[in-house]
Design a protein around this motif. Structure first.
Motif, mmCIF file in Angstrom:
data_model
loop_
_atom_site.group_PDB
_atom_site.id
_atom_site.type_symbol
_atom_site.label_atom_id
_atom_site.label_comp_id
_atom_site.label_asym_id
_atom_site.label_seq_id
_atom_site.Cartn_x
_atom_site.Cartn_y
_atom_site.Cartn_z
ATOM 1 N N VAL A 85 0.902 -1.259 0.072
ATOM 2 C CA VAL A 85 -0.003 -0.111 -0.088
ATOM 3 C C VAL A 85 0.828 1.220 -0.019
ATOM 4 C CG1 VAL A 85 -0.187 -0.007 2.569
ATOM 5 C CG2 VAL A 85 -1.975 1.108 1.257
ATOM 6 N N GLU A 86 0.661 2.256 -0.959
ATOM 7 C CA GLU A 86 1.331 3.309 -0.836
ATOM 8 C C GLU A 86 0.667 4.514 -0.072
ATOM 9 O OE1 GLU A 86 2.031 4.293 -5.097
ATOM 10 O OE2 GLU A 86 2.833 2.304 -5.409
ATOM 11 N N VAL A 87 1.243 5.067 0.761
ATOM 12 C CA VAL A 87 0.807 6.185 1.337
ATOM 13 C C VAL A 87 1.383 7.625 1.213
ATOM 14 C CG1 VAL A 87 0.176 6.835 3.719
ATOM 15 C CG2 VAL A 87 0.473 4.505 3.124
ATOM 16 N N PRO A 103 6.036 10.159 -0.597
ATOM 17 C CA PRO A 103 4.963 8.883 -0.152
ATOM 18 C C PRO A 103 5.923 7.739 0.206
ATOM 19 C CG PRO A 103 5.216 9.148 -2.534
ATOM 20 C CD PRO A 103 5.792 10.243 -2.240
ATOM 21 N N VAL A 104 5.333 6.707 0.763
ATOM 22 C CA VAL A 104 6.162 5.534 1.290
ATOM 23 C C VAL A 104 5.155 4.334 0.814
ATOM 24 C CG1 VAL A 104 5.035 5.703 3.591
ATOM 25 C CG2 VAL A 104 7.492 4.418 3.205
ATOM 26 N N ALA A 105 6.010 3.231 0.470
ATOM 27 C CA ALA A 105 5.234 1.935 0.294
ATOM 28 C C ALA A 105 5.296 0.925 1.657
ATOM 29 C CB ALA A 105 5.854 1.189 -0.892
ATOM 30 N N LEU A 106 4.084 0.386 2.038
ATOM 31 C CA LEU A 106 4.021 -0.536 3.280
ATOM 32 C C LEU A 106 3.494 -1.758 3.033
ATOM 33 C CD1 LEU A 106 2.860 2.319 5.657
ATOM 34 C CD2 LEU A 106 5.046 1.704 5.320
ATOM 35 N N ARG A 107 3.858 -2.730 3.688
ATOM 36 C CA ARG A 107 3.207 -4.060 3.691
ATOM 37 C C ARG A 107 2.562 -4.173 5.111
ATOM 38 N NH1 ARG A 107 5.879 -10.016 2.432
ATOM 39 N NH2 ARG A 107 3.953 -11.257 2.779
ATOM 40 N N LEU A 135 -3.807 7.013 -0.494
ATOM 41 C CA LEU A 135 -3.676 5.586 -0.372
ATOM 42 C C LEU A 135 -4.020 4.966 -1.765
ATOM 43 C CD1 LEU A 135 -5.762 4.798 3.001
ATOM 44 C CD2 LEU A 135 -3.290 5.376 2.681
ATOM 45 N N ARG A 136 -2.923 4.021 -2.048
ATOM 46 C CA ARG A 136 -3.174 3.290 -3.264
ATOM 47 C C ARG A 136 -2.592 1.922 -3.267
ATOM 48 N NH1 ARG A 136 0.664 5.572 -8.114
ATOM 49 N NH2 ARG A 136 -1.001 7.143 -7.975
#
Length: 423
Positions: A85-87, A103-107, A135-136
């Motif tokens: 998920v990109e925040v 932005p930052v990508a998370l799991r 959110l993406r």
């Protein structure tokens, strides 16, 4: 979250449809078998549901100065496992990222909550709202993209940084309340004015014993009392000259905020008139609350286009009290504001004009006609300044080479030596 367009899903749908049409046309079952995987992918993508994501935004304070760094936190929570998920936090004009990743990508695992610390720098004064989180994410097979916006906005007021001023322009008249301005009249006070012979009713503590001993008769001291003044900041918002980064309005607001803050520190009463397409005013007052009101009103000021002609008659009378010092901050570009200032001086108001020079924002051409037009424009502005000075209103020009302290020193010198026109 909403489903976003995905080129790959559309391409799979086209391939599946083309293979099926070809299989029916040629009566070849193997072509239908080839189309089956693509059709299955399309069916899975169409039935895909977005994950349940929630987000929150926190900011350490809602008021800051230019150059301050704020601590912010974006918190994300997912009710189900999400591989990626990109925040991202939307940053308004006047705020930039000073630390952290955006932005930052998370799991995220099911039920996991993640905090993302950020440091934000306030680069210019403004009144904004911050806290829009984007959110993406994608479905499990990576075919469909989902995008969403969570509105957690909260107000943020970035105040202009006030310049340091040692001495302000003294008003021609003071009020009856106690303040920091030395009045011209003679009464009880601290500043020595003169001596005079003793008369019945004078207090004993006012006797000048040294002068009494020399003259052989009682002599008393006269002093200047400390009074406050009414100051009205006149901000011209009819027009501005600007480049892509900054304009005269930004400098005018910063100058007006400095003037208002410094006069309030001297216990003077300060008011505001934002004279433009939209008229805003604030009656004179004092104290810290008045300072916040003034700066908040300045932050809301913008250039509003209008053809309507306006003069000082539209300003409420209580906003311009008698014997008030009017400090006008203007680029002197619009005839309506120029006419209003000349009218104020003609009605007897004590006027000081701080001109925010628009020349640094000009890009004149290089041919002879452009250079001649520039010289003519400069002569017209010089004649306008001379017109104000003939009426007894000092004009100081502020630009990149002249600080506010230097400009106000020129105003004080003019007011010391020039005869103010009284009407």
């Amino acid at each position: 979250m909403k489903r976003a367009g995905d080129a790959r899903l559309g391409a799979y749908a086209v391939l599946a449809a083309a293979a099926l049409v070809t299989a029916l046309a040629l009566r070849r079952t193997e072509l239908a078998a080839i189309a089956a995987p693509f059709a299955l992918l399309v069916a899975l993508g169409v039935r895909a549901q977005p994950p349940r994501l929630r987000a929150w935004f926190e900011l350490d304070r809602e008021r800051a100065l230019e150059g301050d760094v704020l601590d912010a936190t974006v918190t994300v929570r997912s009710d189900q496992a999400v591989d990626r998920v990109e925040v991202g936090l939307a940053l308004p004009d006047g705020v930039e990222l000073a630390g952290g990743r955006n932005p930052v990508a998370l799991r995220l695992s099911a039920g996991e909550e993640r905090e993302l610390p950020l440091r934000l720098r306030c680069v210019r004064w403004s009144s904004v709202e911050i806290g829009e989180v984007w959110l993406r994410t994608r479905d499990q097979i990576g075919l469909v993209r989902f995008e969403g916006r969570i509105d957690r906005r909260r107000p943020l007021k970035i105040y202009p940084t006030a310049e340091r001023l040692r001495i302000l322009v003294s008003p021609a008249h003071t009020q009856a309340a106690t303040g920091s301005e030395v009045a011209r009249l003679r009464a009880e006070g601290l500043e020595f004015a003169d001596t005079r012979p003793f008369v019945p009713g004078d207090r004993v503590r006012t006797i000048n014993w040294r002068a009494t001993a020399r003259r052989g008769s009682l002599v008393v001291n006269e002093r200047h009392p400390e009074r406050n003044a009414d100051v009205v900041v006149f901000l011209d918002s009819f027009a501005e000259a600007r480049t892509s980064d900054e304009g005269t309005l930004e400098q005018a607001v910063r100058t007006a905020a400095t003037v208002a803050s410094r006069y309030l520190e001297r216990r003077d009463r300060v008011g505001l008139v934002a004279f433009g397409g939209i008229l805003r005013w604030l009656e004179p007052g004092g104290g810290l609350v008045q300072q916040y009101r003034l700066v908040d009103a300045l932050l809301e000021t913008g250039v509003e286009f209008s053809y309507a002609w306006k003069d000082v008659d539209v300003i409420p009378a209580r906003t311009l009290p008698p014997r008030a010092l009017v400090v006008a901050v203007t680029p002197l570009l619009d005839e309506r504001s120029i006419g209003a200032l000349l009218d104020l001086r003609g009605r007897g108001h004590d006027l000081v004009v701080l001109e925010i020079s628009p020349e640094p924002f000009l890009e004149p051409g290089r041919d002879r006609s452009d250079l001649a037009a520039l010289r003519l424009w400069r002569l017209q502005r010089a004649e306008l300044r001379a017109r104000f000075e003939r009426l007894g209103a000092a004009v100081a020009t502020l630009d990149d080479e002249i600080t506010m302290e230097e400009a106000l020193e020129g105003v004080r010198a003019y007011r010391r030596h020039a005869r103010l026109v009284q009407r």
